[in-house]
Structures are given as C-alpha cells and as structure tokens.
Design an enzyme around this catalytic site. Structure first.
Site, PDB file in Angstrom:
ATOM      1  N   HIS A  70      10.411 -38.685  -2.052  1.00 49.87           N
ATOM      2  CA  HIS A  70       9.217 -39.083  -1.121  1.00 49.87           C
ATOM      3  C   HIS A  70       8.388 -40.297  -1.851  1.00 49.87           C
ATOM      4  O   HIS A  70       7.479 -40.777  -1.100  1.00 49.87           O
ATOM      5  CB  HIS A  70       8.318 -37.825  -0.902  1.00 49.87           C
ATOM      6  CG  HIS A  70       8.751 -36.909  -0.015  1.00 49.87           C
ATOM      7  ND1 HIS A  70       8.398 -36.798   1.399  1.00 49.87           N
ATOM      8  CD2 HIS A  70      10.004 -36.062  -0.165  1.00 49.87           C
ATOM      9  CE1 HIS A  70       9.273 -35.796   1.978  1.00 49.87           C
ATOM     10  NE2 HIS A  70      10.102 -35.396   1.112  1.00 49.87           N
ATOM     11  N   ASP A 123       2.784 -46.535  -3.105  1.00 51.24           N
ATOM     12  CA  ASP A 123       3.248 -45.407  -2.156  1.00 51.24           C
ATOM     13  C   ASP A 123       4.528 -45.108  -1.603  1.00 51.24           C
ATOM     14  O   ASP A 123       4.721 -46.416  -1.123  1.00 51.24           O
ATOM     15  CB  ASP A 123       2.152 -45.605  -1.106  1.00 51.24           C
ATOM     16  CG  ASP A 123       1.406 -43.988  -0.735  1.00 51.24           C
ATOM     17  OD1 ASP A 123       2.074 -43.068  -1.049  1.00 51.24           O
ATOM     18  OD2 ASP A 123       0.324 -44.034  -0.417  1.00 51.24           O
TER      19      ASP A 123
HETATM   20  C1  GDG Z   1       3.840 -37.983  -0.585  1.00 51.54           C
HETATM   21  C2  GDG Z   1       3.834 -39.432  -1.206  1.00 51.54           C
HETATM   22  C3  GDG Z   1       4.734 -40.061   1.334  1.00 51.54           C
HETATM   23  C4  GDG Z   1      -5.029 -35.881   3.797  1.00 51.54           C
HETATM   24  N1  GDG Z   1      -6.623 -35.396   3.865  1.00 51.54           N
HETATM   25  C5  GDG Z   1      -6.395 -34.403   4.316  1.00 51.54           C
HETATM   26  C6  GDG Z   1      -5.129 -33.917   4.992  1.00 51.54           C
HETATM   27  N2  GDG Z   1      -4.411 -35.012   4.592  1.00 51.54           N
HETATM   28  C7  GDG Z   1      -2.945 -35.189   4.895  1.00 51.54           C
HETATM   29  C8  GDG Z   1      -2.639 -36.234   5.641  1.00 51.54           C
HETATM   30  C9  GDG Z   1      -1.219 -36.610   5.525  1.00 51.54           C
HETATM   31  C10 GDG Z   1      -1.020 -35.896   3.844  1.00 51.54           C
HETATM   32  O1  GDG Z   1      -2.133 -35.277   3.719  1.00 51.54           O
HETATM   33  C11 GDG Z   1      -1.138 -37.024   3.021  1.00 51.54           C
HETATM   34  O2  GDG Z   1       0.091 -37.782   3.108  1.00 51.54           O
HETATM   35  P1  GDG Z   1       0.276 -39.172   2.451  1.00 51.54           P
HETATM   36  O3  GDG Z   1       1.741 -39.882   3.045  1.00 51.54           O
HETATM   37  O4  GDG Z   1      -0.615 -40.232   2.513  1.00 51.54           O
HETATM   38  O5  GDG Z   1       0.292 -38.941   0.598  1.00 51.54           O
HETATM   39  P2  GDG Z   1       1.022 -37.970  -0.244  1.00 51.54           P
HETATM   40  O6  GDG Z   1       0.268 -36.886  -0.201  1.00 51.54           O
HETATM   41  O7  GDG Z   1       0.976 -38.764  -1.602  1.00 51.54           O
HETATM   42  O8  GDG Z   1       2.600 -37.750  -0.006  1.00 51.54           O
HETATM   43  C12 GDG Z   1       3.715 -40.447   0.240  1.00 51.54           C
HETATM   44  C13 GDG Z   1       4.569 -38.301   1.561  1.00 51.54           C
HETATM   45  O9  GDG Z   1       4.743 -37.910   0.239  1.00 51.54           O
HETATM   46  C14 GDG Z   1       5.414 -38.161   2.569  1.00 51.54           C
HETATM   47  O10 GDG Z   1       6.952 -38.580   2.152  1.00 51.54           O
HETATM   48  O11 GDG Z   1       4.107 -40.764   2.451  1.00 51.54           O
HETATM   49  O12 GDG Z   1       3.922 -41.926  -0.292  1.00 51.54           O
HETATM   50  O13 GDG Z   1       3.252 -40.080  -2.062  1.00 51.54           O
HETATM   51  O14 GDG Z   1      -0.365 -35.875   6.444  1.00 51.54           O
HETATM   52  O15 GDG Z   1      -2.948 -35.988   7.206  1.00 51.54           O
HETATM   53  N3  GDG Z   1      -5.136 -32.967   5.776  1.00 51.54           N
HETATM   54  C15 GDG Z   1      -6.009 -32.067   6.097  1.00 51.54           C
HETATM   55  N4  GDG Z   1      -7.180 -32.572   5.399  1.00 51.54           N
HETATM   56  C16 GDG Z   1      -7.527 -33.559   4.905  1.00 51.54           C
HETATM   57  O16 GDG Z   1      -8.710 -33.591   4.411  1.00 51.54           O
HETATM   58  N5  GDG Z   1      -5.826 -30.992   6.732  1.00 51.54           N
END
Ligand code: GDG
Length: 498
Positions: free
Chosen positions: A174, A386
């Site tokens: 990821h 990222d």
């Molecule tokens: C890793 C990789 C890759 C965020 N704030 C809240 C919340 N979220 C949810 C979002 C989103 C998820 O968390 C964050 O996903 P990201 O992709 O931005 O980042 P990582 O957690 O670092 O994930 C990344 C990912 O894996 C998938 O492959 O894209 O690059 O680092 O879904 O909606 N959810 C809730 N409250 C919040 O305050 N409920």
C-alpha cells in the site's frame, strides 16, 4: 483451479475492540484505508480476515469474552475474523520498530528517520512466522487464495515456504516502493527482496513503485529478468517465476456518492456551513504522520494569506488530524509542531468573526467526515510521498455538485490517475502551493465543474471493485463475482488461533 474463499491478511484486523463510554467492552469497525477498501469486498462471501487486534487484549479479557466479541465482530462485518496474538515485545519491535521506524520512513524516501536496530529484524521475522502459522491453520491449498497486505507482512509467503506449506499467495504494497539508492541502505535488503519474490503475485500502487522494485531486483539479483508488457509483467528469477503488477487502489465510489447525498450528511453539512458562513472552506484530512506534509501545508496557507490579502476573511482552512502512533516520540513532536504553527498563524491573522485555521485533532465519525467533504470547496492534499491517498478520491466522490477543487501533491500515488483534473503542487514548495491555493479560490465555476467531472468520471470508472477484480484476475484468473456467496460455501472448521 478456482479459489473458493478469499483470505485477507493484514497487520490489523478489521475491527477495534475497546471500552465504551460505560466501561463495557465493545467492537467497532476499524478505520483506515485498507478496511474502507476491503470490507465491502469480503462481506457475504465467506471471506476471512487474519490480523492483530491492535492491543494486548489477552491480558485484559478472558477467552470467552474475547471470543464473544469476535463473533459479534464477524456478524457485524459479514466475514470471519481470525486474530493473531502479539506480546508487548513483539508489538514494540515488529510494529513500532521494524515496520514503523525502518520500513515506513525508508519506503517514503526519508532514510534519515530510520532506526536500523538489529533486534527489530529478528522480531519482525518471528512475527511474520506467526502470521504464516495462522494462515496455514486457517486455509487450504485447494480452496483459498491468501491475499497478504502491506509492509508489515513482507515475509509471510517466505515463512509458509520454509514451513513446507503450499498456498496460493499474493501481496499488495500500500505504501510506495523506494528507488534503488534508498532501498540498498536497508541492512536486510536481500532478505526483503527475496521474500517478496516468494509470492505468486506482487502488486504495487503505481508504475513508479513497480519500476523502483524492478531496478532493485535487477541490481541485487542480476540473474533475474522481466518479460511482458502492460499492467502485469513476469519476473523470472533463478528460483521461480512470479507476476508483478500495478493496481492503483480506489474507493467504493457509488457508496460515497450516495452517502454524501443522504439527509443526515446534508444536515451536518448545513450546520458546518451555517457556523462558517460567507467564506470558502479548504479541507485537509490526514492521519498524524510526517509523510503527510502538514507543517509545510500550514506554512503555505499562511504564505497565501500574506501574499494574497484578498483571501483574508473569505477563506478558512479546516485541518483534521486523526491521532496515530501517538506512543512514538516523533509523532508527538509532529503534533506539537502542528499545534505551534496553527497557534502562530491564527494569532497572526485572526480578525473578529474570522479564524483562518480550524484545527480538529480527533477521528471524525463517517457522517461528519462526509459532511466536511461536502461543505468544503477545496481539498488540500499535499503529502511528501504517499502510496495512493484515498482521501483525494473520497473528496471527489462526495463532490456531487461537481463544484469541488482538488489540490494534489505530485508525490501522491493518486497523482498518476488524477493529475488531469487536479491542481498539482510540489509539497516542498511553499510559495508554489500558496499560488495554487489562490488559484483554486479564484477559479471560475465552469473550470471547477469541468475539472471535477473529469476526476469523478475517472474514479467512478476505476473503483474499488475494479481494483479487486484486476488483482484477482492477475492472481487466480477469477473475478470477485466468481467467489461463491457465503451460503454456497461452508468453510471447514479450523482451530481457533487464540
Ligand atoms: C495507506 C497508505 C494508501 C481519515 N480520517 C478519518 C477517516 N479517514 C479515512 C479516510 C480514508 C483513510 O482513513 C485514509 O486513507 P489514506 O489513503 O489517505 O491514508 P493511509 O491511512 O496512510 O493509508 C495510502 C492507503 O493505505 C490505501 O492503500 O492510499 O497511501 O499510506 O479512507 O476516509 N475515517 C474516519 N474518520 C476520520 O476522521 N471514520
């Protein structure tokens, strides 16, 4: 032979077990990119998820209570949950140590943040062996396809092989895969690379990551070669042949778009709007992490207010920071730095009736998050690096009136897919970001709509189901639809792993 069941293996199980307000143990669905992505995929298909429960619950709960909570979790999530138990030392050295003090910074091009403690490696190896044992006990070669996720579990297939257990396995990374000159600093570079080559299929988010991996394989294993073209290539090594592919992860577009238009979300959005009237809202949503570029983003916003006074009183930044890895001193220091900057910028620019930055340090519930996606006209997503960044895609899916503007870092994996419709920025360039913030705030409605329509079309076309199907097609020549519904497939009883 068709696989009948999908087994997802990740560091964390898809649920959180903790104490509720009244001191009662409770089960909640987990948050984060992977759960959001794979939950809908496993539900009702007899799927199972293997992972760590997130804390040392065995010391706090008796076996029956824990089993009851897991059963409840399985009913609520719609798939079976198989926990892997970790000791305090394992959590420290495998999770906080090797995974988050070595692989995470190294793979995000920040080697100076790495702590190459040799004891971390031994425990990482030992925990990966433990995961492999749970996979072996709960799957069979004929029925299962084991899909292992992310940097914490690179050695699982290698351990299955060492145990003499034949399984069909795939791995998806990821986070980014680093360029050769970063990767070769890793003292265990040969072990990590050779372990990845024990999977039948290794998937990356972007062509950039796969190219970096290929450079490393060519250099460290010179007898290897790559054949084919397109999104899946064949890697031929002296030991075995495997597939390597690019599968940019996505979201359940339809679900986000539909949920964004529900009354609950609209009501919540109205409250936000009513409390922050007559101004454009810019949104940042990130886990607390130094890769997300939050301090530079805050400086860029301050720079925009300084150099473009027309933005003052008319623009506010809502920065949501979701607590993460707070036990690690570096993350605590980052939190202090963010809070210092927010205080400094607000102290400098606030006027009666206008606060430039609204800072939220907590996890939002789903309705609140959707409401912010809907209310804010601009999303400011500026990670230093990222793997993908799902927030960028979720924001677009929720922009149901096509009026949002996405500002996106050149170094997010999502850039490869979204650069046509987003305003792209270099997250290290404070003035450049400030200029783009001003451009977004002054963009015509027609241009916003043209760009957002393009972004939404692209995310809708390549949604989470396309991602899963693309991976499974490459892995077992089979779509998700071809995994039987739960009632058609009754898994054989297996020993409980606790
Ligand atoms: C890793 C990789 C890759 C965020 N704030 C809240 C919340 N979220 C949810 C979002 C989103 C998820 O968390 C964050 O996903 P990201 O992709 O931005 O980042 P990582 O957690 O670092 O994930 C990344 C990912 O894996 C998938 O492959 O894209 O690059 O680092 O879904 O909606 N959810 C809730 N409250 C919040 O305050 N409920």
């Amino acid at each position: 032979m068709k696989a009948k069941r999908l087994t997802v293996v990740s560091n964390r199980l898809a649920i959180v077990v903790d104490k509720g307000g009244e001191g009662q143990w409770q089960v909640r669905p987990g948050s984060g990119g992977l759960v959001t992505a794979l939950g809908p995929v496993l539900r009702d298909r007899g799927g199972q998820w293997i992972g760590w429960l997130g804390s040392n619950l065995r010391e706090m709960l008796d076996q029956d209570t824990l089993n009851g909570l897991l059963e409840q979790g399985s009913r609520e999530t719609g798939y079976s949950l198989k926990p892997v138990e970790l000791s305090q030392e394992e959590i420290q050295k495998y999770y906080f140590g090797f995974s988050n003090e070595i692989l995470w910074p190294l793979f995000h091009d920040l080697p100076s943040r790495c702590n190459f403690d040799p004891s971390y490696w031994r425990v990482y190896d030992q925990v990966n062996a433990k995961f492999a044992e749970v996979v072996a006990a709960n799957t069979s070669e004929e029925e299962d396809y084991a899909w292992i996720h992310d940097y914490q579990l690179i050695l699982v297939a290698d351990h299955l092989k060492k145990m003499g257990v034949e399984r069909r396995t795939g791995f998806f990374l990821h986070i980014p895969f680093p360029p050769l000159d970063g990767f070769i600093r890793l003292p265990w570079r040969f072990q990590i690379l050779r372990a990845l080559l024990q999977y039948d299929l290794v998937g990356f988010q972007t062509v950039r990551d796969r190219r970096n991996f290929m450079d490393c394989v060519r250099t460290l294993i010179p007898e290897s070669r790559f054949v084919g073209h397109g999104h899946v290539l064949r890697c031929l090594t002296p030991e075995r042949d495997i597939l390597i592919g690019t599968f940019p992860i996505s979201i359940d577009f339809k679900q986000f778009a539909e949920f964004a238009s529900t009354k609950e979300v609209q009501d919540e959005a109205w409250i936000i709007h009513a409390n922050l009237p007559d101004r454009q809202l810019i949104l940042g949503v990130d886990r607390l992490d130094y890769t997300k570029g939050i301090p530079l983003r805050l400086q860029a916003f301050a720079n925009a207010l300084e150099r473009y006074p027309d933005l003052r009183r008319k623009t506010s930044l809502i920065q949501v920071v979701v607590p993460s890895r707070e036990e690690v001193p570096e993350y605590e220091a980052l939190k202090s730095e963010i809070e210092r900057l927010v205080g400094e910028i607000n102290g400098r620019f606030t006027e009666v009736g206008w606060t430039p930055i609204h800072y939220i340090y907590r996890s939002l519930n789903r309705i609140e998050l959707m409401a912010y996606y809907r209310t804010c006209e601009i999303a400011l997503i500026t990670p230093l690096k990222d793997g993908m960044n799902l927030v960028a895609k979720e924001f677009c899916a929720c922009s149901i009136e096509n009026n949002g503007v996405l500002i996106l870092s050149d170094f997010a994996g999502a850039a490869a897919q979204l650069h046509h419709g987003a305003l792209m920025v270099n997250p290290f360039d404070i003035e450049g970001m400030a200029d783009v913030i001003h451009r977004a705030c002054t963009m015509t409605v027609a241009e916003r709509q043209r760009r957002m329509e393009k972004l939404r079309r692209s995310i809708q076309r390549y949604d989470i189901f396309r991602w899963v199907n693309a991976f499974l097609q490459a892995a077992v020549n089979q779509d998700l639809e071809e995994f039987p519904q739960a009632e058609l497939f009754v898994p054989k009883p297996t020993p409980t792993e606790i």
